[in-house]
Design a protein around this motif. Structure first.
Motif, short mmCIF file in Angstrom:
data_model
loop_
_atom_site.label_atom_id
_atom_site.label_comp_id
_atom_site.label_asym_id
_atom_site.label_seq_id
_atom_site.Cartn_x
_atom_site.Cartn_y
_atom_site.Cartn_z
N ASN A 33 10.84 0.60 5.95
CA ASN A 33 11.75 0.02 4.97
C ASN A 33 10.95 -0.82 3.98
O ASN A 33 10.24 -1.74 4.39
N LEU A 34 11.05 -0.48 2.72
CA LEU A 34 10.35 -1.24 1.68
C LEU A 34 11.27 -2.32 1.15
O LEU A 34 12.48 -2.16 1.10
N SER A 35 10.67 -3.42 0.71
CA SER A 35 11.47 -4.52 0.16
C SER A 35 11.74 -4.33 -1.33
O SER A 35 12.28 -5.21 -1.98
N VAL A 43 9.04 4.63 -12.03
CA VAL A 43 9.67 4.69 -13.36
C VAL A 43 9.05 3.65 -14.28
O VAL A 43 8.74 3.94 -15.45
N PHE A 44 8.84 2.44 -13.78
CA PHE A 44 8.21 1.41 -14.59
C PHE A 44 6.83 1.86 -15.05
O PHE A 44 6.48 1.71 -16.23
N LEU A 85 8.75 -8.58 -12.81
CA LEU A 85 9.85 -7.77 -12.29
C LEU A 85 9.85 -7.72 -10.76
O LEU A 85 10.91 -7.67 -10.14
N TYR A 86 8.68 -7.71 -10.15
CA TYR A 86 8.59 -7.55 -8.70
C TYR A 86 8.07 -8.80 -8.01
O TYR A 86 7.55 -8.73 -6.90
N GLN A 87 8.26 -9.97 -8.62
CA GLN A 87 7.73 -11.20 -8.04
C GLN A 87 8.40 -11.54 -6.70
O GLN A 87 7.75 -12.10 -5.82
N ASP A 88 9.66 -11.20 -6.53
CA ASP A 88 10.33 -11.49 -5.26
C ASP A 88 9.68 -10.72 -4.12
O ASP A 88 9.54 -11.24 -3.01
N SER A 89 9.31 -9.49 -4.37
CA SER A 89 8.66 -8.69 -3.33
C SER A 89 7.21 -9.09 -3.14
O SER A 89 6.73 -9.20 -2.01
N LYS A 98 1.42 -3.53 5.05
CA LYS A 98 0.40 -2.61 4.55
C LYS A 98 1.01 -1.41 3.82
O LYS A 98 0.55 -1.05 2.74
N PRO A 99 2.07 -0.77 4.34
CA PRO A 99 2.69 0.33 3.59
C PRO A 99 3.26 -0.12 2.25
O PRO A 99 3.23 0.64 1.27
N GLU A 100 3.78 -1.34 2.17
CA GLU A 100 4.31 -1.84 0.90
C GLU A 100 3.18 -2.06 -0.10
O GLU A 100 3.32 -1.75 -1.28
N LYS A 101 2.07 -2.59 0.38
CA LYS A 101 0.92 -2.78 -0.51
C LYS A 101 0.43 -1.46 -1.07
O LYS A 101 0.15 -1.33 -2.26
#
Length: 126
Positions: A33-35, A43-44, A85-89, A98-101
């Motif tokens: 599960n990604l945050s 898209v960005f 845009l992605y500062q919360d994550s 590691k998978p999110e990174k």
């Protein structure tokens, strides 16, 4: 000019689709599960890459000697907007797994490489 922009757009979109489906396959296969939304990251990067390339393509006709500086400035703006845009994550208290990174850095580095190749070819042809 239009042919180069269309070619670059096709390359970026195909690369984004391929990268997204491969990345999404590994995430779903391992039930991670990604945050953040993976599609929004891709898209960005597609939109930012296209805007940067089009801006360089336009400016090179008027200021060919300063176009490299424009590219560097736009890269900084791109990274700044991405972080906003992605500062919360990115800056969460728990940190990124590691998978999110990997899921954030893979599209960033891929599109950075594609932009750099496209812009360098454009600059070298002038």
């Amino acid at each position: 000019m239009i042919k180069r922009i269309i070619f670059f757009a096709v390359v970026v979109v195909v690369l984004a689709a391929l990268g997204f489906f491969i990345n999404n396959y590994f995430i779903e296969k391992n039930t991670i599960n990604l945050s953040f939304s993976l599609i929004s990251v891709y898209v960005f990067n597609v939109l930012a890459s296209l805007l940067i390339y089009i801006a360089v393509e336009i400016v090179i006709n008027y200021l060919p000697n300063e176009t490299g500086y424009l590219y560097l400035g736009l890269m900084l703006v791109k990274f700044g907007v991405f972080i906003m845009l992605y500062q919360d994550s990115i800056f969460s208290e728990t940190g990124l797994t590691k998978p999110e990174k990997v899921s954030i850095l893979l599209p960033i580095l891929t599109f950075l490489l594609v932009e750099a190749i496209g812009v360098s070819k454009l600059l070298n042809n002038r």
